[in-house]
Design a protein around this motif. Sequence first.
Motif, PDB file in Angstrom:
ATOM      1  N   ALA A  74       1.012  -1.266  -0.124  1.00 39.11           N
ATOM      2  CA  ALA A  74       0.084  -0.081   0.022  1.00 39.11           C
ATOM      3  C   ALA A  74       0.782   1.327   0.125  1.00 39.11           C
ATOM      4  CB  ALA A  74      -1.028   0.143   1.399  1.00 39.11           C
ATOM      5  N   HIS A  75       1.729   1.264   0.818  1.00 44.30           N
ATOM      6  CA  HIS A  75       2.746   2.421   1.013  1.00 44.30           C
ATOM      7  C   HIS A  75       3.416   2.649  -0.663  1.00 44.30           C
ATOM      8  CE1 HIS A  75       3.967   1.440   5.031  1.00 44.30           C
ATOM      9  NE2 HIS A  75       2.777   2.055   5.270  1.00 44.30           N
ATOM     10  N   VAL A  76       3.937   1.389  -1.376  1.00 41.33           N
ATOM     11  CA  VAL A  76       4.584   1.561  -2.433  1.00 41.33           C
ATOM     12  C   VAL A  76       3.545   2.349  -3.589  1.00 41.33           C
ATOM     13  CG1 VAL A  76       5.482   0.421  -4.550  1.00 41.33           C
ATOM     14  CG2 VAL A  76       6.072  -0.245  -2.290  1.00 41.33           C
ATOM     15  N   LYS A  77       2.299   1.859  -3.470  1.00 43.36           N
ATOM     16  CA  LYS A  77       1.239   2.101  -4.445  1.00 43.36           C
ATOM     17  C   LYS A  77       0.982   3.819  -4.194  1.00 43.36           C
ATOM     18  CE  LYS A  77      -3.507   0.845  -6.070  1.00 43.36           C
ATOM     19  NZ  LYS A  77      -4.121   2.061  -5.687  1.00 43.36           N
ATOM     20  N   LEU A  78       0.872   4.169  -2.911  1.00 39.97           N
ATOM     21  CA  LEU A  78       0.673   5.668  -2.798  1.00 39.97           C
ATOM     22  C   LEU A  78       1.852   6.583  -3.336  1.00 39.97           C
ATOM     23  CD1 LEU A  78      -1.038   5.320   0.665  1.00 39.97           C
ATOM     24  CD2 LEU A  78      -1.976   6.561  -1.322  1.00 39.97           C
ATOM     25  N   ALA A  79       3.249   5.885  -2.726  1.00 41.58           N
ATOM     26  CA  ALA A  79       4.394   6.786  -2.810  1.00 41.58           C
ATOM     27  C   ALA A  79       4.496   6.992  -4.515  1.00 41.58           C
ATOM     28  CB  ALA A  79       5.602   6.080  -2.399  1.00 41.58           C
ATOM     29  N   LEU A  80       4.310   5.844  -5.473  1.00 36.20           N
ATOM     30  CA  LEU A  80       4.251   5.985  -6.668  1.00 36.20           C
ATOM     31  C   LEU A  80       3.374   6.864  -7.263  1.00 36.20           C
ATOM     32  CD1 LEU A  80       5.279   2.283  -7.851  1.00 36.20           C
ATOM     33  CD2 LEU A  80       6.817   4.446  -7.569  1.00 36.20           C
ATOM     34  N   GLU A  81       1.911   6.874  -6.794  1.00 36.81           N
ATOM     35  CA  GLU A  81       1.051   7.700  -7.183  1.00 36.81           C
ATOM     36  C   GLU A  81       1.501   9.210  -6.974  1.00 36.81           C
ATOM     37  OE1 GLU A  81      -2.950   4.545  -6.549  1.00 36.81           O
ATOM     38  OE2 GLU A  81      -2.591   6.483  -5.296  1.00 36.81           O
ATOM     39  N   HIS A  82       2.090   9.289  -5.866  1.00 31.97           N
ATOM     40  CA  HIS A  82       2.624  10.708  -5.678  1.00 31.97           C
ATOM     41  C   HIS A  82       3.844  10.813  -6.139  1.00 31.97           C
ATOM     42  CE1 HIS A  82      -0.945  10.229  -3.006  1.00 31.97           C
ATOM     43  NE2 HIS A  82      -1.049  11.557  -2.595  1.00 31.97           N
ATOM     44  N   ASP A  83       4.204  10.314  -7.136  1.00 31.48           N
ATOM     45  CA  ASP A  83       5.504  10.711  -7.856  1.00 31.48           C
ATOM     46  C   ASP A  83       6.596  11.088  -6.985  1.00 31.48           C
ATOM     47  OD1 ASP A  83       6.950  10.767 -10.367  1.00 31.48           O
ATOM     48  OD2 ASP A  83       6.376  13.024 -10.338  1.00 31.48           O
ATOM     49  N   ILE A  84       6.934  10.091  -6.017  1.00 29.08           N
ATOM     50  CA  ILE A  84       7.903  10.315  -5.059  1.00 29.08           C
ATOM     51  C   ILE A  84       9.138   9.740  -5.904  1.00 29.08           C
ATOM     52  CG2 ILE A  84       9.060   9.354  -2.903  1.00 29.08           C
ATOM     53  CD1 ILE A  84       6.671  11.230  -2.359  1.00 29.08           C
ATOM     54  N   ASP A  85      10.378  10.502  -5.719  1.00 22.34           N
ATOM     55  CA  ASP A  85      11.536  10.162  -6.649  1.00 22.34           C
ATOM     56  C   ASP A  85      12.156   9.032  -6.329  1.00 22.34           C
ATOM     57  OD1 ASP A  85      11.041  12.736  -8.347  1.00 22.34           O
ATOM     58  OD2 ASP A  85      11.288  13.516  -6.510  1.00 22.34           O
ATOM     59  N   LEU A  86      12.275   8.657  -5.133  1.00 15.62           N
ATOM     60  CA  LEU A  86      13.134   7.446  -4.914  1.00 15.62           C
ATOM     61  C   LEU A  86      12.535   6.812  -3.421  1.00 15.62           C
ATOM     62  CD1 LEU A  86      17.194   7.467  -4.474  1.00 15.62           C
ATOM     63  CD2 LEU A  86      15.428   6.834  -2.386  1.00 15.62           C
ATOM     64  N   LEU A  87      12.513   5.521  -3.505  1.00 15.65           N
ATOM     65  CA  LEU A  87      11.886   5.024  -2.345  1.00 15.65           C
ATOM     66  C   LEU A  87      13.059   4.148  -1.644  1.00 15.65           C
ATOM     67  CD1 LEU A  87       8.783   3.411  -4.006  1.00 15.65           C
ATOM     68  CD2 LEU A  87       9.102   5.702  -3.166  1.00 15.65           C
ATOM     69  N   TRP A  88      13.109   4.059  -0.290  1.00 17.79           N
ATOM     70  CA  TRP A  88      13.834   3.096   0.455  1.00 17.79           C
ATOM     71  C   TRP A  88      13.192   2.131   1.367  1.00 17.79           C
ATOM     72  CZ3 TRP A  88      13.759   7.945   3.103  1.00 17.79           C
ATOM     73  CH2 TRP A  88      13.469   7.899   4.516  1.00 17.79           C
ATOM     74  N   ILE A  89      13.630   0.961   1.741  1.00 16.49           N
ATOM     75  CA  ILE A  89      13.207  -0.161   2.258  1.00 16.49           C
ATOM     76  C   ILE A  89      13.904  -0.087   3.438  1.00 16.49           C
ATOM     77  CG2 ILE A  89      12.660  -2.579   2.407  1.00 16.49           C
ATOM     78  CD1 ILE A  89      12.311  -2.275  -0.656  1.00 16.49           C
ATOM     79  N   GLY A  90      13.196  -0.144   4.627  1.00 15.19           N
ATOM     80  CA  GLY A  90      13.822   0.062   6.013  1.00 15.19           C
ATOM     81  C   GLY A  90      14.556  -1.312   6.411  1.00 15.19           C
ATOM     82  N   ALA A  91      15.297  -1.348   7.577  1.00 17.23           N
ATOM     83  CA  ALA A  91      16.042  -2.498   8.097  1.00 17.23           C
ATOM     84  C   ALA A  91      15.007  -3.552   8.677  1.00 17.23           C
ATOM     85  CB  ALA A  91      17.007  -1.869   9.034  1.00 17.23           C
ATOM     86  N   ARG A  92      14.092  -3.134   9.046  1.00 15.63           N
ATOM     87  CA  ARG A  92      12.947  -3.899   9.886  1.00 15.63           C
ATOM     88  C   ARG A  92      12.047  -4.732   8.801  1.00 15.63           C
ATOM     89  NH1 ARG A  92      13.930   0.402  12.191  1.00 15.63           N
ATOM     90  NH2 ARG A  92      14.231   0.659  14.434  1.00 15.63           N
ATOM     91  N   SER A  93      12.199  -4.084   7.586  1.00 18.20           N
ATOM     92  CA  SER A  93      11.464  -4.827   6.333  1.00 18.20           C
ATOM     93  C   SER A  93      12.403  -5.745   5.523  1.00 18.20           C
ATOM     94  CB  SER A  93      11.131  -3.754   5.353  1.00 18.20           C
ATOM     95  OG  SER A  93      10.087  -2.846   6.097  1.00 18.20           O
ATOM     96  N   THR A  94      13.662  -5.342   5.445  1.00 12.91           N
ATOM     97  CA  THR A  94      14.561  -6.284   4.978  1.00 12.91           C
ATOM     98  C   THR A  94      14.802  -7.601   5.355  1.00 12.91           C
ATOM     99  OG1 THR A  94      15.748  -4.093   4.298  1.00 12.91           O
ATOM    100  CG2 THR A  94      16.838  -6.284   3.630  1.00 12.91           C
ATOM    101  N   VAL A  95      14.397  -7.644   6.808  1.00 12.38           N
ATOM    102  CA  VAL A  95      14.670  -8.768   7.186  1.00 12.38           C
ATOM    103  C   VAL A  95      13.737  -9.734   6.980  1.00 12.38           C
ATOM    104  CG1 VAL A  95      15.756  -8.223   9.569  1.00 12.38           C
ATOM    105  CG2 VAL A  95      13.341  -8.120   9.422  1.00 12.38           C
ATOM    106  N   SER A  96      12.512  -9.314   6.293  1.00 11.52           N
ATOM    107  CA  SER A  96      11.383 -10.272   6.129  1.00 11.52           C
ATOM    108  C   SER A  96      11.331 -10.518   4.501  1.00 11.52           C
ATOM    109  CB  SER A  96      10.105  -9.810   6.871  1.00 11.52           C
ATOM    110  OG  SER A  96       9.088 -10.299   6.075  1.00 11.52           O
ATOM    111  N   PRO A  97      11.513 -11.855   4.411  1.00  6.63           N
ATOM    112  CA  PRO A  97      11.312 -12.242   2.854  1.00  6.63           C
ATOM    113  C   PRO A  97       9.987 -12.110   2.225  1.00  6.63           C
ATOM    114  CG  PRO A  97      12.780 -13.646   3.854  1.00  6.63           C
ATOM    115  CD  PRO A  97      12.312 -12.838   5.000  1.00  6.63           C
ATOM    116  N   PHE A  98       9.072 -12.122   3.273  1.00 11.61           N
ATOM    117  CA  PHE A  98       7.460 -12.208   2.795  1.00 11.61           C
ATOM    118  C   PHE A  98       7.311 -10.662   2.496  1.00 11.61           C
ATOM    119  CE2 PHE A  98       6.773 -15.965   5.406  1.00 11.61           C
ATOM    120  CZ  PHE A  98       6.627 -16.788   4.474  1.00 11.61           C
ATOM    121  N   ILE A  99       7.862  -9.789   3.245  1.00 13.14           N
ATOM    122  CA  ILE A  99       7.430  -8.338   3.049  1.00 13.14           C
ATOM    123  C   ILE A  99       8.222  -7.736   1.865  1.00 13.14           C
ATOM    124  CG2 ILE A  99       8.039  -6.070   3.953  1.00 13.14           C
ATOM    125  CD1 ILE A  99       5.373  -6.679   4.752  1.00 13.14           C
ATOM    126  N   MET A 100       9.482  -8.450   1.762  1.00  9.67           N
ATOM    127  CA  MET A 100      10.338  -7.700   0.735  1.00  9.67           C
ATOM    128  C   MET A 100       9.541  -8.245  -0.675  1.00  9.67           C
ATOM    129  SD  MET A 100      12.585  -6.067   1.628  1.00  9.67           S
ATOM    130  CE  MET A 100      13.948  -5.896   0.289  1.00  9.67           C
TER     131      MET A 100
END
Length: 360
Positions: free
Chosen positions: A93-119
């Motif tokens: 959902a975050h990705v969808k909203l960020a892309l819709e708002h033309d955010i220029d670069l996205l980063w994925i946080g340390a607490r997300s990178t640990v989870s293959p499902f989230i990634m």
Amino acid sequence: MENNKEMRAWLDDLNLNHPLVIAGPCSAETEEQVLKIAHELKDTDVSYFRAGIWKPRTRPGMFEGVGALGLKWLQKVKEETGMKVCTEVANAAHVKLALEHDIDLLWIGARSTVSPFIMQEIADALEGTDKPVLIKNPVNPDLALWLGGIERIYKSGVQNIGAIHRGFSTYAKTKFRNTPEWQLAIEFQNKFPDIPLINDPSHITGKRDMIMEVSQEALDLNFDGLMIETHYDPENAWSDAAQQVTPETLVQIMVDLKIRKEGSSEEDYNKTLNTLRAQIDVVDNQIIELLGKRMEAADGIGALKKTKNVAVLQNKRWNEILGKMVIEGEQHGLSEEFILRMFKAVHQESINHQEKIING
Ligand code: PEP
Ligand code: MN
């Protein structure tokens, strides 16, 4: 995933004559706060303005970010300052909203990178985007997990990739909020020299006073850029107050940093460098040889203990060795922290050798 020069095209295209700088507050707090900081950063080396709007906090009830509303503020930053903007995304959902708002670069946080499902969820949502995506290291020092996360994003057709080294959690308190484990970052670079690697001294140190030294170390290790949390009133920030710096301090850090080039064609430089590298190679081989000898002695002790049925670990003797080595190390300019770490590793290897002999 193979190393691929295309991964760094987004960075090369910026044509910077200095390391990439991403700066802005840990969290977007109010529209005024975001715009004020952005205006103070607009005529600096900062290429991307950062602000977290969905904040992964350790405990519930802490400030968890302003949410999607903050995307509008980031759009305003773009309009008013011309800076590119970026934010953290942690689900589809975050990705969808960020892309819709033309955010220029996205980063994925340390607490997300640990989870293959989230990634995987994030990777699927990002499919085919041409926005650069930066993947922070996971909270635990696991290079394979970090690379696996990057690979998921890359495999969903994201060409513009980067990584952010923000240090690793430890149970033991150290002077760092998240210890850098520089060796792991070096290994990362060796495996993927063309993935831009950005250092995040803010989350590594947790303290603004240490940002300069860690930034310098990162540049000395050929990092491609820095992400530094910046706020006009750091002490009263709603998150990570101890580690944010003012825009003024950020500019000073950029002035003070020594930006060393990756190589130099000057002959003298190369000659000296090669000599010193050769010396290091020689000493490294000696270290290995000596360690081998030490383990041979340990094997002998193991055999002896076996005949007398004595326990492998002799605590008193071990503490004596450690104490002596710390003093000896100091005389050779080696830090206590390093000596303890090194000798604990050596000792563990000795124990393994003895165990093998005693238990056949
Ligand atoms: C951040 O960049 O504000 C952040 C939450 O970082 P990390 O994922 O490194 O903890
Ligand atoms: Mn933060």
